[in-house]
Design a protein around this motif. Structure first.
Motif, PDB file in Angstrom:
ATOM      1  N   ALA A 153      65.184 133.136   4.602  1.00 58.28           N
ATOM      2  CA  ALA A 153      66.322 134.186   4.593  1.00 58.28           C
ATOM      3  C   ALA A 153      67.531 133.742   4.733  1.00 58.28           C
ATOM      4  O   ALA A 153      68.526 134.151   4.900  1.00 58.28           O
ATOM      5  CB  ALA A 153      65.687 135.698   5.801  1.00 58.28           C
ATOM      6  N   GLU A 154      67.916 133.207   6.227  1.00 59.47           N
ATOM      7  CA  GLU A 154      69.441 133.132   5.949  1.00 59.47           C
ATOM      8  C   GLU A 154      69.940 132.126   5.550  1.00 59.47           C
ATOM      9  O   GLU A 154      70.992 131.964   5.029  1.00 59.47           O
ATOM     10  CB  GLU A 154      68.997 131.729   7.651  1.00 59.47           C
ATOM     11  N   ALA A 155      69.463 131.415   4.302  1.00 60.31           N
ATOM     12  CA  ALA A 155      69.545 130.678   3.308  1.00 60.31           C
ATOM     13  C   ALA A 155      70.417 131.787   2.457  1.00 60.31           C
ATOM     14  O   ALA A 155      71.813 131.460   2.006  1.00 60.31           O
ATOM     15  CB  ALA A 155      68.966 130.092   2.586  1.00 60.31           C
ATOM     16  N   TYR A 156      69.515 133.240   1.739  1.00 58.71           N
ATOM     17  CA  TYR A 156      69.710 134.059   1.088  1.00 58.71           C
ATOM     18  C   TYR A 156      71.507 134.579   1.812  1.00 58.71           C
ATOM     19  O   TYR A 156      72.144 135.389   0.868  1.00 58.71           O
ATOM     20  CB  TYR A 156      68.790 134.818   1.171  1.00 58.71           C
ATOM     21  N   TYR A 157      71.386 134.451   3.180  1.00 62.04           N
ATOM     22  CA  TYR A 157      72.806 135.193   4.040  1.00 62.04           C
ATOM     23  C   TYR A 157      73.475 134.382   4.105  1.00 62.04           C
ATOM     24  O   TYR A 157      74.807 134.914   3.171  1.00 62.04           O
ATOM     25  CB  TYR A 157      72.505 135.329   5.427  1.00 62.04           C
ATOM     26  N   LYS A 164      68.130 140.426  -0.246  1.00 65.05           N
ATOM     27  CA  LYS A 164      66.999 139.410  -0.330  1.00 65.05           C
ATOM     28  C   LYS A 164      66.826 138.583   0.703  1.00 65.05           C
ATOM     29  O   LYS A 164      65.467 139.120   1.782  1.00 65.05           O
ATOM     30  CB  LYS A 164      67.151 138.556  -1.243  1.00 65.05           C
ATOM     31  N   ALA A 165      68.113 138.705   2.147  1.00 61.99           N
ATOM     32  CA  ALA A 165      67.260 138.413   3.490  1.00 61.99           C
ATOM     33  C   ALA A 165      67.489 139.195   4.296  1.00 61.99           C
ATOM     34  O   ALA A 165      66.770 139.191   4.873  1.00 61.99           O
ATOM     35  CB  ALA A 165      69.499 138.008   4.159  1.00 61.99           C
ATOM     36  N   VAL A 166      67.867 140.683   4.113  1.00 60.80           N
ATOM     37  CA  VAL A 166      67.460 141.788   4.565  1.00 60.80           C
ATOM     38  C   VAL A 166      65.614 141.785   4.322  1.00 60.80           C
ATOM     39  O   VAL A 166      65.169 142.288   5.643  1.00 60.80           O
ATOM     40  CB  VAL A 166      68.020 142.481   4.533  1.00 60.80           C
ATOM     41  N   GLU A 167      65.361 141.536   3.111  1.00 64.49           N
ATOM     42  CA  GLU A 167      64.010 142.305   3.108  1.00 64.49           C
ATOM     43  C   GLU A 167      62.933 141.417   4.073  1.00 64.49           C
ATOM     44  O   GLU A 167      62.140 141.455   4.501  1.00 64.49           O
ATOM     45  CB  GLU A 167      63.964 142.125   1.676  1.00 64.49           C
ATOM     46  N   LEU A 168      63.893 140.198   3.778  1.00 62.96           N
ATOM     47  CA  LEU A 168      62.464 138.727   4.198  1.00 62.96           C
ATOM     48  C   LEU A 168      62.795 138.796   5.970  1.00 62.96           C
ATOM     49  O   LEU A 168      62.062 138.498   6.801  1.00 62.96           O
ATOM     50  CB  LEU A 168      62.958 137.158   3.768  1.00 62.96           C
ATOM     51  N   ARG A 169      63.872 139.290   6.585  1.00 63.07           N
ATOM     52  CA  ARG A 169      64.412 139.366   7.776  1.00 63.07           C
ATOM     53  C   ARG A 169      64.607 140.521   8.507  1.00 63.07           C
ATOM     54  O   ARG A 169      65.487 140.472   8.816  1.00 63.07           O
ATOM     55  CB  ARG A 169      64.974 138.122   8.398  1.00 63.07           C
ATOM     56  N   PRO A 170      64.276 141.660   8.077  1.00 62.03           N
ATOM     57  CA  PRO A 170      64.621 143.165   8.813  1.00 62.03           C
ATOM     58  C   PRO A 170      64.830 143.424   9.480  1.00 62.03           C
ATOM     59  O   PRO A 170      66.075 143.462   9.991  1.00 62.03           O
ATOM     60  CB  PRO A 170      63.531 144.315   7.912  1.00 62.03           C
TER      61      PRO A 170
END
Length: 69
Positions: free
Chosen positions: A34-38, A59-65
């Motif tokens: 998630a952090e890499a998507y962010y 995608k970052a939020v999807e993985l780490r809401p």
């Protein structure tokens, strides 16, 4: 979000495309990072690719809401 290793290295020098390449490589190895998507979203923002910015941040939020606040 937690910092991704190397983000200060790229952004302190204004190397947005280098940073983006770094995060995309990380995502190829770990597609649920998630952090890499962010950080990829941030890099896309700086190169003014706003569609990709939104796609990666979502995608970052999807993985780490839990980190979306």
């Amino acid at each position: 979000m937690n910092k991704v290793a190397g983000d200060d290295l790229f952004y302190s020098g204004g190397n947005d495309t280098g940073a983006l390449d770094y995060y995309l490589k990380a995502l190829r190895k770990s597609p649920n990072y998630a952090e890499a998507y962010y950080m990829a979203g941030v890099a896309y923002f700086y190169i003014k690719d706003f569609d990709k910015t939104l796609e990666n941040l979502e995608k970052a939020v999807e993985l780490r809401p839990d980190n979306s606040k």
